[in-house]
Scaffold this active site. Structure first.
Site: not given
Ligand code: PAF
Length: 252
Positions: A35, A185, A59, A147
């Site tokens: 990130h 994870r 999701q 990724k």
């Molecule tokens: O890649 C992620 O962390 C998630 O899928 C995202 C793009 C922040 C959407 O919740």
């Protein structure tokens, strides 16, 4: 860095940003070097950087995966502050889903393959939340890691299909020295699991056939979800200690 929790507050801030160039990094928290590489690129390439931290429930097809997602808001905030982020947007479910997810964005082809085949509804959740975030933040550039290559392709497709004036910036996978793709994870793995996990990348990159790779992964202790070549890339998802790891490499 200013922390914003509501859409109304963000809209006010957005007005004041005006024409300055905005870079946006959407995340679900549990921030790591991967990130931070996206954040760094955004800070370098834009006048203002916005990061969202929102653990998006729509999701997750597996409730347990959502409940055990490793994220700590205070740690994330500290990392973003140090990385020179201007705004951290951290909304609640009721802010993001006033319709309780009655409306969603769906793609009917690529989203059904690979990760989409074993995680029904996953990409609907991703596309929907990113569409909402894009509509709130209105960025010029949005940064995503390779990724999640399938996610990246689907988001590129969404922006094109809905004529959205947003540049999707793809950023290379950040790996540990041992080759393991960095992921939130990975924190769920035991010490033993962390020693085995780099085998995934190693096996994807070696010279063996797909069938041999599958066997090598199983022998190493992985349960293979898929191992598929698509558009000259090799994609894999495999469980280790019930943790789902994904990776992809170029494949000729
Ligand atoms: O890649 C992620 O962390 C998630 O899928 C995202 C793009 C922040 C959407 O919740």
């Amino acid at each position: 860095m200013k922390v914003i929790k509501t859409i109304d507050e963000f809209k006010e801030i957005r007005k004041n940003i005006g024409d300055r160039k905005i870079g946006f990094v959407p995340t679900m928290g549990g921030l790591h070097e991967g990130h931070l590489s996206l954040v760094k690129k955004s800070v370098n390439e834009n006048d203002v950087t916005v990061v969202s931290v929102y653990l998006n429930p729509t999701q997750f097809n597996d409730k347990n995966d959502l409940l055990t997602y490793p994220a700590d808001f205070d740690d994330d905030k500290e990392l973003l502050e140090k990385a020179d982020v201007d705004f951290l947007f951290a909304p609640t479910y009721t802010e993001m889903y006033p319709d309780d997810y009655r409306y969603k964005v769906t793609e009917n082809d690529l989203s059904k393959l690979l990760c989409g085949a074993s995680r029904p509804g996953h990409f609907d959740g991703v596309l929907t939340v990113v569409m909402k975030l894009f509509n709130i933040v209105k960025p010029h550039n949005a940064y995503f890691g390779e990724k999640d290559f399938q996610q990246l392709e689907l988001l590129r497709g969404m922006v094109k299909a809905f004529f959205m004036d947003i540049n999707i910036v793809a950023c290379p996978i950040v790996r540990e020295k041992n080759g393991l793709a960095i992921s939130s994870r990975n924190r769920k793995l035991s010490e033993k699991g962390l020693k085995t996990a780099p085998r995934l990348h190693e096996i994807l990159c070696n010279d063996s056939t797909l069938e041999e790779k599958k066997k090598e992964l199983e022998d190493a202790g992985f349960t293979v979800d898929y191992l598929t070549v698509k558009d000259k890339r090799l994609f894999a998802a495999a469980f280790l200690e019930n943790v789902r790891l994904i990776d992809n490499v170029e494949y000729k």
